[in-house]
Design an enzyme around this catalytic site. Structure first.
Site, PDB file in Angstrom:
ATOM      1  N   SER A 116      -4.839  11.517  -1.971  1.00  0.00           N
ATOM      2  CA  SER A 116      -3.652  11.753  -2.797  1.00  0.00           C
ATOM      3  C   SER A 116      -3.739  13.133  -3.474  1.00  0.00           C
ATOM      4  O   SER A 116      -3.743  14.144  -2.791  1.00  0.00           O
ATOM      5  CB  SER A 116      -3.487  10.611  -3.809  1.00  0.00           C
ATOM      6  OG  SER A 116      -2.222  10.640  -4.417  1.00  0.00           O
ATOM      7  N   ASP A 209       4.085   4.029   2.255  1.00  0.00           N
ATOM      8  CA  ASP A 209       3.598   4.634   1.020  1.00  0.00           C
ATOM      9  C   ASP A 209       4.774   4.833   0.060  1.00  0.00           C
ATOM     10  O   ASP A 209       5.686   5.607   0.352  1.00  0.00           O
ATOM     11  CB  ASP A 209       2.941   5.980   1.348  1.00  0.00           C
ATOM     12  CG  ASP A 209       2.265   6.633   0.150  1.00  0.00           C
ATOM     13  OD1 ASP A 209       2.610   6.301  -0.997  1.00  0.00           O
ATOM     14  OD2 ASP A 209       1.395   7.487   0.374  1.00  0.00           O
ATOM     15  N   HIS A 239       0.029   3.347   0.014  1.00  0.00           N
ATOM     16  CA  HIS A 239      -0.485   4.613  -0.511  1.00  0.00           C
ATOM     17  C   HIS A 239      -2.000   4.643  -0.560  1.00  0.00           C
ATOM     18  O   HIS A 239      -2.619   5.645  -0.207  1.00  0.00           O
ATOM     19  CB  HIS A 239       0.078   4.870  -1.914  1.00  0.00           C
ATOM     20  CG  HIS A 239      -0.416   6.150  -2.525  1.00  0.00           C
ATOM     21  ND1 HIS A 239      -0.145   7.383  -1.970  1.00  0.00           N
ATOM     22  CD2 HIS A 239      -1.174   6.388  -3.631  1.00  0.00           C
ATOM     23  CE1 HIS A 239      -0.706   8.330  -2.706  1.00  0.00           C
ATOM     24  NE2 HIS A 239      -1.348   7.752  -3.716  1.00  0.00           N
TER      25      HIS A 239
END
Length: 265
Positions: A116, A209, A239
């Site tokens: 991320s 996601d 995610h």
């Protein structure tokens, strides 16, 4: 607490599975775990408000240790076991912490694994140390999220020095965006031009996601100058990509990249 001055590392045992602490010249302290081994060292970069105790980081570390590979986990200052205030953190500061640890541990070559926000940070580290970074693996990489992930009205509040709070789907406490982090992120946007990174890159992204659009990995693939960029889309992936099958895919991706870099199957 065991503090280690910048650039001075004590002799370590076969594997430093316990947490150690690294001090930077400005007195920032960074918690880390390190296991030595062969080949390029894996460096796991957690996401926003995440730390090295997460499932993906632990899986990468444990697999590296079992295979005799070098691996470094760390908590950015103000996160996890590292002292400091999260509101004082920024991409630029955390990039410097990663680079400082790589230098202090005398890691000659590294493969960065960024989750991320860590996927944005890995790009900034690679741009700062192209001779050391030999490969990148992104997990729902989120470059430029202070731009595309923040509403225009919230940008105005942040520009005025106010903190913005949002609902957190992963915990009971709301997620803050602090003015310092946002301003630094806006100063480190990458997707509006070619990204001069030439090492191999593999991007993993779930198509379910809800936080980082999977199309962003395709946009990043186009922006990277490297001719060796692969994107793997997981149709039912979320995610976090922390299910057993997602972890297996991540570890397989790590194995494949290291094999390609070292010429060992």
């Amino acid at each position: 607490m065991h503090l280690v001055p910048d650039g001075v590392m004590p002799p370590y045992p076969a594997a430093m599975t316990e947490t150690r602490f690294h001090a930077l010249p400005d007195d920032r302290i960074v918690a880390y775990r390190f296991t030595p081994g062969t080949g390029p060292a894996l460096v796991f970069l957690p996401g926003y408000m995440s730390d090295m105790a997460g499932g993906k980081a632990t899986a990468v570390f444990d697999a590296a240790r079992a295979r005799g590979r070098a691996c470094l986990l760390l908590d950015y200052s103000g996160c996890g076991e590292s002292p400091g205030l999260f509101e004082h953190g920024s991409l630029s500061l955390w990039k410097d912490e990663v680079l400082s640890l790589i230098a202090a541990l005398e890691l000659e070559q590294v493969v960065l694994v960024g989750s991320s926000m860590g996927g944005w940070l890995m790009l900034l580290v690679a741009l700062a140390a192209p001779a050391k970074v030999t490969g990148l693996i992104g997990i729902a990489a989120a470059p430029d999220f202070t731009d595309w992930g923040v509403a225009q009205m919230d940008k105005a509040l942040l520009a005025d020095g106010e903190t913005v709070w949002e609902d957190n789907p992963y915990g009971p406490e709301p997620t803050p965006t602090h003015p310092l982090f946002w301003a630094d992120g806006q100063a480190n946007l990458l997707l509006d031009a070619e990204i001069p990174i030439d090492c191999p890159v593999h991007l993993l992204h779930g198509q379910c996601d809800p936080d980082v659009p999977w199309e962003l990995s395709l946009q990043l693939e186009q922006a990277l100058r490297s001719g060796d960029v692969q994107v793997t889309l997981i149709k039912d992936g979320d995610h976090r990509l922390s299910r057993p099958e997602d972890i297996a895919l991540l570890l397989g991706t790590v194995d494949a990249m290291l094999a390609a870099l070292t010429g060992k199957a």
